[in-house]
Design a protein around this motif. Structure first.
Motif, PDB file in Angstrom:
ATOM      1  N   ASP A   8       0.837  -1.196   0.000  1.00  0.00           N
ATOM      2  CA  ASP A   8       0.000   0.000   0.000  1.00  0.00           C
ATOM      3  C   ASP A   8       0.877   1.253   0.000  1.00  0.00           C
ATOM      4  O   ASP A   8       1.676   1.456   0.904  1.00  0.00           O
ATOM      5  CB  ASP A   8      -0.892  -0.030   1.245  1.00  0.00           C
ATOM      6  N   ALA A   9       0.756   2.082  -1.008  1.00  0.00           N
ATOM      7  CA  ALA A   9       1.543   3.315  -1.089  1.00  0.00           C
ATOM      8  C   ALA A   9       1.244   4.251   0.068  1.00  0.00           C
ATOM      9  O   ALA A   9       2.076   5.059   0.456  1.00  0.00           O
ATOM     10  CB  ALA A   9       1.276   4.026  -2.417  1.00  0.00           C
ATOM     11  N   MET A  10       0.039   4.131   0.656  1.00  0.00           N
ATOM     12  CA  MET A  10      -0.319   4.990   1.785  1.00  0.00           C
ATOM     13  C   MET A  10       0.602   4.753   2.977  1.00  0.00           C
ATOM     14  O   MET A  10       0.804   5.629   3.795  1.00  0.00           O
ATOM     15  CB  MET A  10      -1.773   4.750   2.213  1.00  0.00           C
ATOM     16  N   ALA A  11       1.155   3.568   3.092  1.00  0.00           N
ATOM     17  CA  ALA A  11       2.021   3.263   4.230  1.00  0.00           C
ATOM     18  C   ALA A  11       3.263   4.145   4.233  1.00  0.00           C
ATOM     19  O   ALA A  11       3.885   4.328   5.261  1.00  0.00           O
ATOM     20  CB  ALA A  11       2.402   1.793   4.212  1.00  0.00           C
ATOM     21  N   LEU A  12       3.626   4.679   3.074  1.00  0.00           N
ATOM     22  CA  LEU A  12       4.798   5.539   2.983  1.00  0.00           C
ATOM     23  C   LEU A  12       4.484   6.992   3.299  1.00  0.00           C
ATOM     24  O   LEU A  12       5.390   7.806   3.433  1.00  0.00           O
ATOM     25  CB  LEU A  12       5.402   5.442   1.577  1.00  0.00           C
ATOM     26  N   GLN A  13       3.212   7.321   3.395  1.00  0.00           N
ATOM     27  CA  GLN A  13       2.812   8.688   3.677  1.00  0.00           C
ATOM     28  C   GLN A  13       3.007   8.997   5.156  1.00  0.00           C
ATOM     29  O   GLN A  13       2.677   8.178   6.006  1.00  0.00           O
ATOM     30  CB  GLN A  13       1.343   8.918   3.304  1.00  0.00           C
ATOM     31  N   PRO A  14       3.524  10.181   5.479  1.00  0.00           N
ATOM     32  CA  PRO A  14       3.630  10.545   6.892  1.00  0.00           C
ATOM     33  C   PRO A  14       2.245  10.760   7.491  1.00  0.00           C
ATOM     34  O   PRO A  14       1.277  11.006   6.767  1.00  0.00           O
ATOM     35  CB  PRO A  14       4.434  11.849   6.872  1.00  0.00           C
ATOM     36  N   PRO A  15       2.126  10.666   8.815  1.00  0.00           N
ATOM     37  CA  PRO A  15       0.825  10.937   9.431  1.00  0.00           C
ATOM     38  C   PRO A  15       0.436  12.388   9.169  1.00  0.00           C
ATOM     39  O   PRO A  15       1.303  13.247   8.946  1.00  0.00           O
ATOM     40  CB  PRO A  15       1.070  10.676  10.921  1.00  0.00           C
ATOM     41  N   GLY A  76     -10.958   1.890   6.297  1.00  0.00           N
ATOM     42  CA  GLY A  76     -10.212   1.514   5.105  1.00  0.00           C
ATOM     43  C   GLY A  76      -8.748   1.290   5.442  1.00  0.00           C
ATOM     44  O   GLY A  76      -8.416   0.632   6.420  1.00  0.00           O
ATOM     45  N   SER A  77      -7.849   1.884   4.656  1.00  0.00           N
ATOM     46  CA  SER A  77      -6.419   1.693   4.888  1.00  0.00           C
ATOM     47  C   SER A  77      -5.853   2.720   5.865  1.00  0.00           C
ATOM     48  O   SER A  77      -4.691   2.632   6.235  1.00  0.00           O
ATOM     49  CB  SER A  77      -5.661   1.779   3.560  1.00  0.00           C
ATOM     50  N   LEU A  78      -6.668   3.685   6.267  1.00  0.00           N
ATOM     51  CA  LEU A  78      -6.201   4.713   7.197  1.00  0.00           C
ATOM     52  C   LEU A  78      -6.857   4.538   8.562  1.00  0.00           C
ATOM     53  O   LEU A  78      -7.979   4.078   8.668  1.00  0.00           O
ATOM     54  CB  LEU A  78      -6.550   6.113   6.683  1.00  0.00           C
ATOM     55  N   ALA A  79      -6.139   4.954   9.582  1.00  0.00           N
ATOM     56  CA  ALA A  79      -6.695   4.992  10.930  1.00  0.00           C
ATOM     57  C   ALA A  79      -6.687   6.442  11.396  1.00  0.00           C
ATOM     58  O   ALA A  79      -5.771   7.203  11.075  1.00  0.00           O
ATOM     59  CB  ALA A  79      -5.877   4.133  11.879  1.00  0.00           C
ATOM     60  N   THR A  80      -7.719   6.815  12.133  1.00  0.00           N
ATOM     61  CA  THR A  80      -7.768   8.134  12.748  1.00  0.00           C
ATOM     62  C   THR A  80      -7.428   7.965  14.224  1.00  0.00           C
ATOM     63  O   THR A  80      -8.066   7.178  14.922  1.00  0.00           O
ATOM     64  CB  THR A  80      -9.164   8.763  12.594  1.00  0.00           C
ATOM     65  N   LEU A  81      -6.411   8.693  14.659  1.00  0.00           N
ATOM     66  CA  LEU A  81      -5.999   8.691  16.055  1.00  0.00           C
ATOM     67  C   LEU A  81      -6.448  10.002  16.679  1.00  0.00           C
ATOM     68  O   LEU A  81      -6.375  11.055  16.040  1.00  0.00           O
ATOM     69  CB  LEU A  81      -4.482   8.562  16.160  1.00  0.00           C
ATOM     70  N   ARG A  82      -6.899   9.929  17.938  1.00  0.00           N
ATOM     71  CA  ARG A  82      -7.349  11.136  18.621  1.00  0.00           C
ATOM     72  C   ARG A  82      -6.791  11.125  20.035  1.00  0.00           C
ATOM     73  O   ARG A  82      -6.826  10.104  20.716  1.00  0.00           O
ATOM     74  CB  ARG A  82      -8.871  11.187  18.661  1.00  0.00           C
ATOM     75  N   ARG A  83      -6.300  12.297  20.458  1.00  0.00           N
ATOM     76  CA  ARG A  83      -5.803  12.435  21.828  1.00  0.00           C
ATOM     77  C   ARG A  83      -6.223  13.787  22.361  1.00  0.00           C
ATOM     78  O   ARG A  83      -5.997  14.813  21.737  1.00  0.00           O
ATOM     79  CB  ARG A  83      -4.291  12.293  21.873  1.00  0.00           C
TER      80      ARG A  83
END
Length: 131
Positions: A8-15, A76-83
């Protein structure tokens, strides 16, 4: 046998920090206030989401400021993190502290500064430079 690398090319994207939520009104001194930071990451298990105050971890600041737990939602292939960052209670010192949300993973980093809207200021007027 080693696990296959992600194709997945998204894995190379920074957060990417997608949202910084603050109260609609400037916080009142002595009130309990929470702000939240949300970031998207293709590598949630390797992504850190944390708050800094004046460049230091918030645990090293005054005792009224603490971080909440990181919450994760996968879509999907992304996760949303919240703090969240909690002020109990909000103090004048908090108003003058530079808080920064940091999303860090092996593929990069994104930061977002928390800007308190001064009392009586118009938030739509993003005024000027240093001189």
């Amino acid at each position: 046998m080693a696990p296959c690398p992600r194709s997945d090319a998204m894995a190379l994207q920074p957060p990417r920090i997608t949202r910084l939520s603050t109260p609609a009104q400037p916080p009142q001194m002595g009130s309990n206030v929470s702000v939240s930071c949300e970031a998207e990451s293709a590598l949630p298990e390797l992504t850190l989401l944390y708050w800094l105050g004046n460049g230091s971890f918030v645990e090293q600041l005054q005792p009224n400021v603490r971080e909440g737990a990181v919450r994760e939602e996968t879509c999907g292939s992304l996760a949303t993190l919240r703090r969240d960052l909690h002020f109990t209670p909000f103090s004048f010192q908090d108003l003058s502290t530079n808080f920064t949300c940091v999303a860090l993973s092996p593929s990069g980093v994104d930061i977002r500064k928390l800007q308190w809207v001064p009392f009586g200021a118009d938030p739509s007027n993003e005024g000027g430079g240093m001189g």
